[in-house]
Design a protein around this motif. Structure first.
Motif, PDB file in Angstrom:
ATOM      1  N   ALA A  38      -3.055   8.093  10.597  1.00 14.74           N
ATOM      2  CA  ALA A  38      -3.791   7.535   9.456  1.00 14.74           C
ATOM      3  C   ALA A  38      -4.938   6.652   9.921  1.00 14.74           C
ATOM      4  O   ALA A  38      -4.812   5.906  10.895  1.00 14.74           O
ATOM      5  CB  ALA A  38      -2.835   6.716   8.589  1.00 14.74           C
ATOM      6  N   ALA A  39      -6.035   6.722   9.212  1.00 16.75           N
ATOM      7  CA  ALA A  39      -7.163   5.797   9.392  1.00 16.75           C
ATOM      8  C   ALA A  39      -7.470   5.536  10.869  1.00 16.75           C
ATOM      9  O   ALA A  39      -7.736   4.396  11.265  1.00 16.75           O
ATOM     10  CB  ALA A  39      -6.857   4.488   8.661  1.00 16.75           C
ATOM     11  N   ARG A  71       0.566  12.767  11.768  1.00 20.37           N
ATOM     12  CA  ARG A  71      -0.734  12.672  11.089  1.00 20.37           C
ATOM     13  C   ARG A  71      -1.153  11.223  11.293  1.00 20.37           C
ATOM     14  O   ARG A  71      -0.466  10.299  10.844  1.00 20.37           O
ATOM     15  CB  ARG A  71      -0.566  13.012   9.609  1.00 20.37           C
ATOM     16  N   PHE A  94     -10.647  -2.438   0.649  1.00 19.85           N
ATOM     17  CA  PHE A  94     -10.194  -2.689  -0.717  1.00 19.85           C
ATOM     18  C   PHE A  94     -11.015  -3.818  -1.368  1.00 19.85           C
ATOM     19  O   PHE A  94     -10.618  -4.382  -2.383  1.00 19.85           O
ATOM     20  CB  PHE A  94      -8.691  -3.043  -0.729  1.00 19.85           C
ATOM     21  N   HIS A 152      -2.717  -0.866  11.461  1.00 16.35           N
ATOM     22  CA  HIS A 152      -2.220  -2.152  10.967  1.00 16.35           C
ATOM     23  C   HIS A 152      -0.718  -2.090  10.743  1.00 16.35           C
ATOM     24  O   HIS A 152      -0.134  -1.014  10.706  1.00 16.35           O
ATOM     25  CB  HIS A 152      -2.914  -2.518   9.644  1.00 16.35           C
ATOM     26  N   PHE A 189      -7.826  -3.291   5.483  1.00 13.37           N
ATOM     27  CA  PHE A 189      -7.340  -2.797   4.181  1.00 13.37           C
ATOM     28  C   PHE A 189      -6.823  -4.014   3.398  1.00 13.37           C
ATOM     29  O   PHE A 189      -7.538  -5.011   3.355  1.00 13.37           O
ATOM     30  CB  PHE A 189      -6.312  -1.677   4.398  1.00 13.37           C
ATOM     31  N   ARG A 248      -6.286   5.212  -6.651  1.00 14.79           N
ATOM     32  CA  ARG A 248      -5.813   6.534  -6.242  1.00 14.79           C
ATOM     33  C   ARG A 248      -4.554   6.937  -6.997  1.00 14.79           C
ATOM     34  O   ARG A 248      -3.983   7.994  -6.758  1.00 14.79           O
ATOM     35  CB  ARG A 248      -5.577   6.520  -4.721  1.00 14.79           C
ATOM     36  N   HIS A 304      -3.478  12.431  -1.036  1.00 20.35           N
ATOM     37  CA  HIS A 304      -3.079  11.367  -1.945  1.00 20.35           C
ATOM     38  C   HIS A 304      -4.140  10.284  -2.111  1.00 20.35           C
ATOM     39  O   HIS A 304      -3.937   9.332  -2.847  1.00 20.35           O
ATOM     40  CB  HIS A 304      -1.788  10.732  -1.411  1.00 20.35           C
ATOM     41  N   ASP A 305      -5.250  10.389  -1.386  1.00 19.55           N
ATOM     42  CA  ASP A 305      -6.292   9.366  -1.465  1.00 19.55           C
ATOM     43  C   ASP A 305      -7.486   9.793  -2.318  1.00 19.55           C
ATOM     44  O   ASP A 305      -8.449   9.036  -2.455  1.00 19.55           O
ATOM     45  CB  ASP A 305      -6.812   9.029  -0.056  1.00 19.55           C
ATOM     46  N   TYR A 335       2.050   2.390   3.516  1.00 19.71           N
ATOM     47  CA  TYR A 335       1.080   2.279   4.615  1.00 19.71           C
ATOM     48  C   TYR A 335       1.012   0.843   5.151  1.00 19.71           C
ATOM     49  O   TYR A 335       0.171   0.516   5.979  1.00 19.71           O
ATOM     50  CB  TYR A 335      -0.298   2.786   4.177  1.00 19.71           C
ATOM     51  N   GLU A 378      -6.868  11.492  10.650  1.00 26.06           N
ATOM     52  CA  GLU A 378      -7.606  11.192   9.423  1.00 26.06           C
ATOM     53  C   GLU A 378      -8.756  10.249   9.741  1.00 26.06           C
ATOM     54  O   GLU A 378      -8.548   9.085  10.067  1.00 26.06           O
ATOM     55  CB  GLU A 378      -6.685  10.512   8.401  1.00 26.06           C
ATOM     56  N   ASP A 435       0.862  -1.196   0.000  1.00 25.45           N
ATOM     57  CA  ASP A 435       0.000   0.000   0.000  1.00 25.45           C
ATOM     58  C   ASP A 435       0.901   1.250   0.000  1.00 25.45           C
ATOM     59  O   ASP A 435       0.607   2.241   0.635  1.00 25.45           O
ATOM     60  CB  ASP A 435      -0.915  -0.033   1.235  1.00 25.45           C
ATOM     61  N   GLN A 442      -2.068  -6.281   5.199  1.00 22.04           N
ATOM     62  CA  GLN A 442      -2.083  -5.262   6.259  1.00 22.04           C
ATOM     63  C   GLN A 442      -2.946  -5.723   7.445  1.00 22.04           C
ATOM     64  O   GLN A 442      -4.056  -5.232   7.651  1.00 22.04           O
ATOM     65  CB  GLN A 442      -2.643  -3.938   5.715  1.00 22.04           C
ATOM     66  N   ARG A 456      -1.487  10.614  -7.782  1.00 19.67           N
ATOM     67  CA  ARG A 456      -0.184  10.358  -7.152  1.00 19.67           C
ATOM     68  C   ARG A 456       0.987  10.455  -8.134  1.00 19.67           C
ATOM     69  O   ARG A 456       2.081   9.991  -7.838  1.00 19.67           O
ATOM     70  CB  ARG A 456      -0.194   8.969  -6.509  1.00 19.67           C
TER      71      ARG A 456
END
Ligand code: GLC
Length: 574
Positions: A220-221, A218, A165, A121, A184, A416, A350-351, A81, A289, A78, A188, A420
Motif C-alpha cells: 500500500a502507498a 499488495r 486527508f 505508517h 495520512f 471513499r 476500494h479507494d 490501514y 500501489e 482508516d 497514522q 465500500r
C-alpha cells in the motif's frame, strides 16, 4: 507481442513438486475488502470466516488469487490501514486460527492469497509508537520526528507538508516535545525507513506472513515511504478553487516517489525470492500501489514488483474518453512493460468510485472485457463482477477519514465510502451480507434486484457477461497471443489477439448510439469467427457466424468474435 511468449516453465524441484514460475502471468486478481464482503458472526462487519465461507465465489469468477485488504489488529481509524499489530488479526475480523483456515480452504480451491502490506505508517496505538514518544531505544528512531519551527515566538510545524486527508502532515506531541510526520490521518504516524532496526522489523513482518502461507503482498502507498532528507518545503500547485490546506494544493516532489523507495522494494523482492527458493514454492507476487507518473510506475518492475498497478482505467480514462484515448494509453503500457514482465489492468478498488459509476454500466462491462482480453493481470474489485454502483452518502453517514476531514461542503469529493458498501449476495436482510439489519456501512438500496443470486442463473446479466469474458482470459490466445489494437473508425476500437489458429476479435463502440458497419470491411478472416460475447442490446447470438452484411455494435457496447473452439469453457493449461 512476441515478448509475451511465456513458455510455461515448470521447474521440477523434487519428486512430485513443481514450482510454477509463471503462475501469475495471465490471471485475475480479486480484491476483497474484508469489512464489506461477508459477515460470518452477525455483528454487521465482514470477517475472515465470512470470506472463507464464500471462497467458492472467488473460484467461480475465475480468479487465481485473492488480495485481502488489511485484516491486521487496528483501531480502524482508516479501516485497517492503521495497524497496531502487524502480526495479528483484528478481533473484528477473527483470529489467526481463522486466517489459517482461510488459507487452507484457498489451497484446496487452488487460490493464492495475497495480503495487503502497509509499510508507510502504523497506528499511533502501535507499541512502537508509544515507545517512540517516550524515546525508548531503538523505537525512538522508528518514526519521523522533527523539532518545531519557532516563528515570532510561536511553535509551527517544521515545514509546509500536507496530509493526504487535508491539513498539516505534522502533529505536535506534548510528551516528546516534537512533531511527528503523518502523510495520512493523524492516527497514522509515518515509519522511518532510514532506520535499520525498523527496516528489519518490517522484513520480519513479511516473513511472519509467508510462514503462514501467504503467496504475496499488495504494498500500500509504497511511494510515500521516504521523504526528502532535508525536509524542504514543497511548492504550491496551480490548482485553483481548493482550500489552502488541501493535499492537491502542493506539488509533492519531496514527500513522494523518492529513489530509496525502489531500493527498499528490491530488498523485499530479495527476501521473498530467497524464501520461495528455500521453501521450493512458487514465487511470491508483489503488487505495488503508487499513484504516480507512467515512468515512475514502470520503474517498479525493475525494482521487483510484478504488478505495479496500472491505474489508467481509474485516473486517465472515463466515460468521455475516445477510442483513440484508449488505444494510445493501452499501446503505451504494453510497449513499455520490460521484457519478461507482464502488463496489468486495474478495473477498480476500494479507494475510487466503482467502475460502473465512473463509466456507466455498458462501458464498465467493456472495461472489464478489455482487462480480460489484454495480456497479463486483470485486477477486479469485489462487487464489480455484478455491476455494483456507488451509494450516495450524507455527511452524517460518512465514516471514511478522507471524507470526514474534508468537512460538510467537500466530503463528497473525498469520501471513499460510496464504493465500500456491503457486497450484495441476495435479496434477503442486508443483501445476504449480514444477518444484522444495521451494517457498518449501509447496504445500497438497489440490492433487491442487483445481487449475485439474481444474476447467477439468468441469461444476459452482468455476471454472465463477466464469466464469459473471464473464460477467454484463461485461454492461450490471451496468455501468449499477439496483440493488435486499431481504430476501425474513430468511434470503434478493434482489438485482435491471435495465437496459432485461435483468434479473438473485439469491436468496442465509443458512442452512446448503436453503430452499424460492414462486416467484411472490419472482420479479418470472417469465416473463421463466431459471435462469442455481446455487451449491450443486440440480436446477435453467441455461436453464430457473421460472414457478410452489416453488424451493429450496441450503444456503448462491444461484440467479441472468436474462433469457435474458444466458445467452450475449457480451461487450458497455460
Ligand atoms: C492505501 C489504501 C488506502 C489508505 C491509504 C493510507 O493507499 O489503499 O485505503 O487510506 O493506504 O493508509
Amino acid at each position: 507481442m512476441f515478448w509475451l511468449t511465456l513458455v510455461t516453465c515448470f521447474l521440477f524441484v523434487s519428486w512430485g513438486t513443481a514450482v510454477d514460475v509463471n503462475w501469475y502471468k495471465n490471471i485475475i486478481v480479486y480484491q476483497i475488502y474484508p469489512r464489506s464482503f461477508k459477515d460470518g458472526n452477525g455483528d454487521g462487519i465482514g470477517d475472515l470466516n465470512g470470506i472463507t465461507s464464500k471462497l467458492e465465489h472467488v473460484a467461480d469468477i475465475g480468479a487465481k488469487a485473492l488480495w485481502l485488504s488489511p485484516i491486521y489488529k487496528s483501531p480502524q481509524v482508516d479501516f485497517g490501514y492503521d495497524i497496531s499489530n502487524f502480526t495479528d488479526v483484528d478481533p473484528n475480523y477473527g483470529t489467526l486460527a481463522d486466517f489459517d483456515r482461510l488459507i487452507a480452504k484457498a489451497r484446496r480451491l487452488k487460490l493464492k492469497v495475497i495480503m495487503d502490506f502497509v509499510p508507510n505508517h502504523s497506528s499511533n496505538q502501535h507499541p512502537w509508537f508509544q515507545k517512540s514518544i517516550r524515546k525508548v531505544k531503538p523505537y525512538d528512531q522508528y518514526y519521523v520526528w522533527r523539532d518545531a519551527k519557532i516563528v515570532n515566538g510561536k511553535r509551527q510545524p517544521p515545514n509546509n507538508w500536507l496530509s493526504n486527508f487535508g491539513g498539516s502532515a505534522w502533529q505536535w506531541n506534548d510528551v516528546r516535545k516534537q512533531y511527528y510526520l503523518h502523510q495520512f490521518a493523524t492516527a497514522q504516524p509515518d515509519l522511518n525507513y532510514r532506520n535499520t532496526a525498523l527496516n528489519q522489523e518490517m522484513k520480519n513482518v513479511l516473513t511472519f506472513w509467508m510462514n503462514r502461507g501467504v503467496d504475496g503482498f499488495r504494498i500500500a502507498a509504497i511511494n510515500f515511504m521516504f521523504e526528502d532528507a532535508k525536509f524542504r518545503d514543497e511548492r504550491r500547485s496551480n490548482k485553483t478553487g481548493i482550500p489552502k490546506d488541501d493535499y492537491d494544493s502542493l506539488v509533492h516532489i519531496y514527500t513522494k516517489d523518492q529513489n530509496e523507495t525502489y531500493v527498499t522494494l528490491k530488498s523485499w523482492r530479495k527476501l521473498m525470492d530467497e524464501y520461495s527458493n528455500r521453501t521450493k514454492s512458487d514465487p511470491k507476487l508483489i503488487l505495488t500501489e503508487a499513484y504516480t507518473t507512467h515512468d515512475l510506475t514502470i520503474k517498479y518492475y525493475n525494482a521487483g514488483s510484478n504488478v505495479p498497478f496500472n491505474f489508467m482505467f481509474i485516473n486517465q480514462l472515463n466515460n468521455e474518453s475516445s477510442a483513440m484515448d484508449f488505444k494510445r494509453l493501452i499501446d503505451k503500457w504494453v510497449r513499455t512493460v520490460p521484457k519478461g514482465s507482464v502488463p496489468n489492468w486495474v478495473v477498480g478498488n476500494h479507494d475510487n468510485h466503482r467502475v460502473a459509476t465512473r463509466f456507466g454500466r455498458g462501458r464498465a462491462d467493456d472495461v472489464i472485457l478489455m482487462s480480460m482480453i489484454m495480456p497479463g493481470i486483470s485486477v477486479i474489485y469485489n462487487g464489480d463482477e455484478i455491476g455494483m454502483v456507488d451509494r450516495k452518502f450524507t455527511y452524517a453517514e460518512t465514516v471514511d477519514p478522507a471524507g470526514c476531514s474534508a468537512g460538510r461542503n467537500r466530503y463528497h469529493l473525498k469520501s471513499r465510502d460510496p464504493a465500500r458498501t456491503p457486497y450484495q449476495w441476495n435479496n434477503s436482510t442486508s443483501a445476504g451480507f449480514s444477518t444484522k439489519a444495521k451494517t457498518w456501512l449501509p447496504v445500497h438500496s438497489d440490492y433487491k434486484t442487483l445481487n449475485l443470486e439474481a444474476q447467477r442463473d439468468i441469461y444476459i446479466t452482468q455476471y454472465e457477461k463477466f464469466k464469459k469474458s473471464m473464460m477467454v482470459k484463461k485461454r492461450a490466445v490471451v496468455a501468449h497471443g499477439s496483440l493488435n489494437i486499431t481504430l476501425c473508425d474513430s468511434r470503434i476500437l478493434c482489438v485482435m489477439r491471435a495465437y496459432g489458429r485461435d483468434r479473438i476479435f473485439v469491436l468496442f463502440g465509443f458512442i452512446d448510439v448503436p453503430i452499424t458497419i460492414d462486416a467484411e470491411t472490419v472482420l479479418p478472416f470472417p469465416s473463421d469467427l463466431v459471435v462469442h460475447t455481446v455487451i449491450g442490446d443486440s440480436e446477435l447470438r453467441p455461436g453464430t457466424f457473421v460472414l457478410s452484411g452489416s453488424i451493429t455494435i450496441p450503444a456503448s457496447g462491444a461484440i467479441m468474435f472468436a474462433t469457435p473452439n474458444l466458445l467452450s469453457s475449457n480451461d487450458e493449461n497455460l
